[in-house]
Motif scaffolding. Structure first.
Motif, PDB file in Angstrom:
ATOM      1  N   THR A  34       0.816  -1.219   0.000  1.00 13.48           N
ATOM      2  CA  THR A  34       0.000   0.000   0.000  1.00 13.48           C
ATOM      3  C   THR A  34       0.849   1.268   0.000  1.00 13.48           C
ATOM      4  O   THR A  34       0.341   2.351  -0.269  1.00 13.48           O
ATOM      5  CB  THR A  34      -0.904   0.052   1.249  1.00 13.48           C
ATOM      6  N   GLY A  35       2.132   1.133   0.358  1.00 12.85           N
ATOM      7  CA  GLY A  35       2.996   2.302   0.501  1.00 12.85           C
ATOM      8  C   GLY A  35       2.746   3.060   1.789  1.00 12.85           C
ATOM      9  O   GLY A  35       3.272   4.147   1.989  1.00 12.85           O
ATOM     10  N   MET A  36       1.958   2.466   2.680  1.00  8.49           N
ATOM     11  CA  MET A  36       1.606   3.138   3.938  1.00  8.49           C
ATOM     12  C   MET A  36       2.670   2.930   5.003  1.00  8.49           C
ATOM     13  O   MET A  36       3.266   1.869   5.113  1.00  8.49           O
ATOM     14  CB  MET A  36       0.278   2.614   4.474  1.00  8.49           C
ATOM     15  N   LEU A  37       2.866   3.972   5.789  1.00  9.26           N
ATOM     16  CA  LEU A  37       3.702   3.900   6.971  1.00  9.26           C
ATOM     17  C   LEU A  37       2.828   3.322   8.085  1.00  9.26           C
ATOM     18  O   LEU A  37       1.864   3.949   8.517  1.00  9.26           O
ATOM     19  CB  LEU A  37       4.205   5.299   7.318  1.00  9.26           C
ATOM     20  N   LEU A  38       3.135   2.100   8.520  1.00 12.27           N
ATOM     21  CA  LEU A  38       2.310   1.417   9.518  1.00 12.27           C
ATOM     22  C   LEU A  38       2.586   1.905  10.931  1.00 12.27           C
ATOM     23  O   LEU A  38       1.711   1.859  11.786  1.00 12.27           O
ATOM     24  CB  LEU A  38       2.538  -0.093   9.443  1.00 12.27           C
ATOM     25  N   ALA A  39       3.816   2.317  11.173  1.00 11.36           N
ATOM     26  CA  ALA A  39       4.191   2.819  12.502  1.00 11.36           C
ATOM     27  C   ALA A  39       5.432   3.674  12.349  1.00 11.36           C
ATOM     28  O   ALA A  39       6.227   3.477  11.430  1.00 11.36           O
ATOM     29  CB  ALA A  39       4.466   1.669  13.458  1.00 11.36           C
ATOM     30  N   VAL A  40       5.580   4.619  13.266  1.00 14.22           N
ATOM     31  CA  VAL A  40       6.772   5.454  13.290  1.00 14.22           C
ATOM     32  C   VAL A  40       7.061   5.836  14.735  1.00 14.22           C
ATOM     33  O   VAL A  40       6.147   6.012  15.536  1.00 14.22           O
ATOM     34  CB  VAL A  40       6.622   6.701  12.388  1.00 14.22           C
ATOM     35  N   ASP A  41       8.353   5.925  15.056  1.00 11.86           N
ATOM     36  CA  ASP A  41       8.784   6.361  16.374  1.00 11.86           C
ATOM     37  C   ASP A  41      10.024   7.215  16.158  1.00 11.86           C
ATOM     38  O   ASP A  41      10.936   6.814  15.433  1.00 11.86           O
ATOM     39  CB  ASP A  41       9.129   5.152  17.252  1.00 11.86           C
ATOM     40  N   GLU A  49       4.773  15.942   6.440  1.00 10.60           N
ATOM     41  CA  GLU A  49       4.999  15.710   5.012  1.00 10.60           C
ATOM     42  C   GLU A  49       6.229  14.832   4.771  1.00 10.60           C
ATOM     43  O   GLU A  49       6.262  14.066   3.807  1.00 10.60           O
ATOM     44  CB  GLU A  49       5.077  17.013   4.213  1.00 10.60           C
ATOM     45  N   VAL A  50       7.220  14.902   5.650  1.00 13.48           N
ATOM     46  CA  VAL A  50       8.384  14.024   5.524  1.00 13.48           C
ATOM     47  C   VAL A  50       7.969  12.577   5.789  1.00 13.48           C
ATOM     48  O   VAL A  50       8.325  11.666   5.044  1.00 13.48           O
ATOM     49  CB  VAL A  50       9.508  14.452   6.495  1.00 13.48           C
ATOM     50  N   LEU A  51       7.199  12.380   6.843  1.00 13.59           N
ATOM     51  CA  LEU A  51       6.736  11.038   7.165  1.00 13.59           C
ATOM     52  C   LEU A  51       5.810  10.492   6.087  1.00 13.59           C
ATOM     53  O   LEU A  51       5.841   9.298   5.785  1.00 13.59           O
ATOM     54  CB  LEU A  51       6.035  11.039   8.528  1.00 13.59           C
ATOM     55  N   ASP A  52       5.010  11.361   5.487  1.00 12.16           N
ATOM     56  CA  ASP A  52       4.072  10.929   4.452  1.00 12.16           C
ATOM     57  C   ASP A  52       4.775  10.374   3.216  1.00 12.16           C
ATOM     58  O   ASP A  52       4.250   9.476   2.558  1.00 12.16           O
ATOM     59  CB  ASP A  52       3.140  12.075   4.041  1.00 12.16           C
ATOM     60  N   VAL A  53       5.946  10.890   2.875  1.00  8.20           N
ATOM     61  CA  VAL A  53       6.643  10.411   1.684  1.00  8.20           C
ATOM     62  C   VAL A  53       7.607   9.262   1.973  1.00  8.20           C
ATOM     63  O   VAL A  53       8.164   8.681   1.048  1.00  8.20           O
ATOM     64  CB  VAL A  53       7.378  11.551   0.929  1.00  8.20           C
ATOM     65  N   LEU A  54       7.793   8.918   3.249  1.00  5.58           N
ATOM     66  CA  LEU A  54       8.691   7.820   3.588  1.00  5.58           C
ATOM     67  C   LEU A  54       8.262   6.512   2.929  1.00  5.58           C
ATOM     68  O   LEU A  54       9.083   5.773   2.401  1.00  5.58           O
ATOM     69  CB  LEU A  54       8.792   7.644   5.107  1.00  5.58           C
ATOM     70  N   GLY A  55       6.970   6.225   2.949  1.00  8.44           N
ATOM     71  CA  GLY A  55       6.480   4.992   2.334  1.00  8.44           C
ATOM     72  C   GLY A  55       6.775   4.947   0.849  1.00  8.44           C
ATOM     73  O   GLY A  55       7.273   3.937   0.328  1.00  8.44           O
ATOM     74  N   ALA A  56       6.499   6.030   0.143  1.00 11.21           N
ATOM     75  CA  ALA A  56       6.747   6.085  -1.301  1.00 11.21           C
ATOM     76  C   ALA A  56       8.238   5.983  -1.602  1.00 11.21           C
ATOM     77  O   ALA A  56       8.651   5.290  -2.535  1.00 11.21           O
ATOM     78  CB  ALA A  56       6.169   7.372  -1.886  1.00 11.21           C
ATOM     79  N   ASP A 109       6.811  -8.036   1.954  1.00 12.51           N
ATOM     80  CA  ASP A 109       6.038  -6.832   1.632  1.00 12.51           C
ATOM     81  C   ASP A 109       6.105  -5.797   2.755  1.00 12.51           C
ATOM     82  O   ASP A 109       5.425  -4.773   2.700  1.00 12.51           O
ATOM     83  CB  ASP A 109       4.573  -7.175   1.351  1.00 12.51           C
ATOM     84  N   VAL A 110       6.905  -6.070   3.771  1.00 13.89           N
ATOM     85  CA  VAL A 110       7.048  -5.147   4.892  1.00 13.89           C
ATOM     86  C   VAL A 110       8.523  -4.809   5.065  1.00 13.89           C
ATOM     87  O   VAL A 110       9.379  -5.695   5.100  1.00 13.89           O
ATOM     88  CB  VAL A 110       6.476  -5.749   6.198  1.00 13.89           C
ATOM     89  N   ILE A 111       8.796  -3.502   5.157  1.00 15.01           N
ATOM     90  CA  ILE A 111      10.161  -3.005   5.326  1.00 15.01           C
ATOM     91  C   ILE A 111      10.253  -2.268   6.656  1.00 15.01           C
ATOM     92  O   ILE A 111       9.435  -1.403   6.947  1.00 15.01           O
ATOM     93  CB  ILE A 111      10.546  -2.021   4.193  1.00 15.01           C
ATOM     94  N   ALA A 112      11.260  -2.637   7.446  1.00 12.54           N
ATOM     95  CA  ALA A 112      11.566  -1.899   8.673  1.00 12.54           C
ATOM     96  C   ALA A 112      12.638  -0.867   8.334  1.00 12.54           C
ATOM     97  O   ALA A 112      13.582  -1.158   7.598  1.00 12.54           O
ATOM     98  CB  ALA A 112      12.068  -2.851   9.749  1.00 12.54           C
ATOM     99  N   VAL A 113      12.460   0.333   8.867  1.00 13.01           N
ATOM    100  CA  VAL A 113      13.405   1.422   8.645  1.00 13.01           C
ATOM    101  C   VAL A 113      13.940   1.853  10.009  1.00 13.01           C
ATOM    102  O   VAL A 113      13.159   2.108  10.926  1.00 13.01           O
ATOM    103  CB  VAL A 113      12.717   2.629   7.964  1.00 13.01           C
ATOM    104  N   VAL A 114      15.268   1.908  10.120  1.00 14.34           N
ATOM    105  CA  VAL A 114      15.901   2.335  11.368  1.00 14.34           C
ATOM    106  C   VAL A 114      16.864   3.469  11.034  1.00 14.34           C
ATOM    107  O   VAL A 114      17.646   3.367  10.084  1.00 14.34           O
ATOM    108  CB  VAL A 114      16.669   1.176  12.034  1.00 14.34           C
ATOM    109  N   VAL A 115      16.794   4.538  11.810  1.00 11.09           N
ATOM    110  CA  VAL A 115      17.672   5.685  11.605  1.00 11.09           C
ATOM    111  C   VAL A 115      18.499   5.879  12.873  1.00 11.09           C
ATOM    112  O   VAL A 115      17.957   5.871  13.986  1.00 11.09           O
ATOM    113  CB  VAL A 115      16.856   6.963  11.299  1.00 11.09           C
TER     114      VAL A 115
END
Length: 138
Positions: A34-41, A49-56, A109-115
């Protein structure tokens, strides 16, 4: 043993990243279908707007047209008939941060992102992220 909802498991994953990742700044989980951000911390606030484009952006990084073409070329050259994605982890260095993108092993189909801050030991970042993902499978 009770069954946790996907939402509960995703939230547990990002909470574990916060505790386990050295020099942690943020984490998130992206649904590639879906390109959706399922969770963020995050430890800091970020513009919506930064978080909104993270999925894309994550989708483009892992499954953009040219990335899929490269994956298919690698598979063809190696004689692989697999339908699995070739790229599993991608590390991106920015000016002050390190961004690690990891495809979930049980659900590609799920990607974890760590910064993390750029001062992080890259080896420890990978080891810690992989351990958290293994212990919090989605």
């Amino acid at each position: 043993m009770s069954m946790q909802s996907l939402s509960d498991r995703v939230n547990a994953l990002v909470a574990a990243f916060r505790v386990e990742i050295p020099d942690y700044v943020a984490s998130g989980v992206v649904d590639m279908t879906t390109g959706m951000l399922l969770a963020v911390d995050t430890v800091d606030s970020h513009p919506r707007e930064v978080l909104d484009v993270l999925g894309a952006a994550t989708f483009d990084l892992f499954q953009g047209r040219n990335v899929v073409a490269i994956e298919n070329m690698f598979k063809e050259r190696r004689g692989s008939q697999s339908t699995a994605h070739y790229f599993q982890e991608i590390l991106v260095n920015s000016e002050n941060l390190v961004h690690l993108f990891v495809r979930m092993p049980n659900n590609d189909d799920v990607i974890a992102v760590v910064v993390a801050r750029k001062t992080v030991n890259i080896g420890m970042l990978f080891v810690s992220a992989r351990r958290v993902i293994k212990n919090n499978a989605l």
